[in-house]
Design an enzyme around this catalytic site. Sequence first.
Site, PDB file in Angstrom:
ATOM      1  CG  ASP A  67      15.008  -5.693 -11.808  1.00 47.10           C
ATOM      2  OD1 ASP A  67      15.740  -4.807 -11.346  1.00 47.10           O
ATOM      3  OD2 ASP A  67      14.838  -6.783 -11.229  1.00 47.10           O
ATOM      4  CG  ASN A 136       8.183 -14.439  -4.764  1.00 46.35           C
ATOM      5  OD1 ASN A 136       9.349 -14.152  -5.035  1.00 46.35           O
ATOM      6  ND2 ASN A 136       7.157 -13.817  -5.316  1.00 46.35           N
ATOM      7  CG  HIS A 138      11.241 -12.243  -7.193  1.00 48.46           C
ATOM      8  ND1 HIS A 138      10.458 -11.876  -6.107  1.00 48.46           N
ATOM      9  CD2 HIS A 138      12.223 -11.313  -7.258  1.00 48.46           C
ATOM     10  CE1 HIS A 138      10.963 -10.786  -5.553  1.00 48.46           C
ATOM     11  NE2 HIS A 138      12.037 -10.430  -6.227  1.00 48.46           N
ATOM     12  CD  GLU A 143       7.307 -11.262  -8.668  1.00 50.38           C
ATOM     13  OE1 GLU A 143       7.502 -12.229  -7.903  1.00 50.38           O
ATOM     14  OE2 GLU A 143       7.446 -10.088  -8.309  1.00 50.38           O
TER      15      GLU A 143
END
Length: 533
Positions: A67, A136, A138, A143
Amino acid sequence: MRLILCENYEELSEQAAKLVASQIILKPDSVLGLATGQTPVGIYQNLVKMNKAGEIDFSNIVTFNLDEYYPIQNNNDQSYHYFMQENLFKKVNINPKNTHIPDGEAADPEEECIKYEEEIKKYGGIDLQILGIGQNGHIGFNEPDVSLYTETHLTDLTRSTIEANARFFNDENEVPKQALTMGIATILKSKKIILLASGANKSRVVSELLNGDINTSIPATMLKVHPDVVLICDKDAYSGIRLGIDIGGTSVKFAVLEDNKLIYKSSIPTNKESMDIFVKEIVVECYKIKNNYSYKAIGVGTPGRISDGLVTAANLPFKNTHLAKELKKYIDLPVNVDNDANCAALGEFEFGVGKDMDNIIMVTLGTGVGGGIIIDGRICHGRYSMGEIGHIIVQSKGGLPCPCGQTGCWEQYASVTALIREGEKACLENKDSLLYDLYLKNNNKLDGKLIFDALEQNCETAQKVFDEYIEWLVIGLKNLINIFGPDAIILAGGITQRGSILIDAVRNALDTPVKIEISKLQNDAGALGAAML
């Protein structure tokens, strides 16, 4: 998913770097998927050392990064272009033309995503993908959402991700609000995946990953469908308070572990009348424990057969019961259910005499013969009934009938039930024996304790019964040794606690380099193992 548990971040980095180095050595033109952030820095440091020492060669390696922030200048010291140059690319002999990172300066981000996806396909996909995991859940910048993009795409960053990454910028407002990232399908097409988790702030999501169901609210759980994933985490990421539940025929035991140490245990009677009432009684005890210990996940060991999550147990109110789902109706936490013998084996492997071994078989001698098999540190599971070692056939012709429908099952000869049956038969045939006297004094009943009492007083009848029992027990143990080649076989059950009589007899009869040991944990093994599921 294979788990490698490390003491600390340094060991995690070394273990991960060794796996990457192996990939490079085995395939010098490998396509590597690379990650950024704090966690993989140690891997890159180790790889740089190996490259400088001449142990690995990057000259033909191709890389694709997961990314990049969008928008961001490639020379910005917080861009992933800059990160990769500083931490790896300019320190090893990699061809810059072979390195690929999504372009945070692209005028058309959608077009950039399409081109990036096509470039990955041109090289035949990724051989080994390195991933970190966010707080979280990801992976990359995929996400949590109601649905997840499959291929490389532009995504909005969540508030939690922006806050987590703000420490790398002068101000939270400087953190880009979007990113270009590989999609879930792109990642899952990788031939191998290494997932890294370090630090106590990752313990909740690691627990969800290991124990929870596949769901888009924790994108990392999608990795459960991949055939070759290695999770490498340090003890801080793996730690946390866990509850283990061991369901037995007469009682349900509860054990609370914090950082793999027992901090509390309790028990309740087993209710065999109704599945609904029984589950609710377990839930009530769970809530009582929750008032004092904030556990993050629950493991449950239960007798019976488990197939596709459905439990059927003859002596419990479970018939095709999805026990995990029943418990999760009342408890919003990850729940993992396994066979009680598997849990006992796992408990002995983690905390008992098997803790320094890789391969063990637990054999529980009781009403029947139960077993749990640990190979390369993992419970062995079959499609239906792997580990039902009590139903190995040891006498094919003229064998004793078994409730399972077969004849000649091992547990018909090596269980405590079998020992008592043969003891009663022998004492009735030898009424001048001490064993018969003990039988009469116990209201014409015999149990395992009385047989051992007679043994210790040199009763010839008891000795003959015991010797024949050992012969049958050893036949099954030899089969297990020949099939699995374990480091040790660990025996558990009440009769293993009568001094050294049983273990000495088994060791003498087996004559094997495989260690034969007595369970250190005994009745606590199941609950402790369940907590470690």
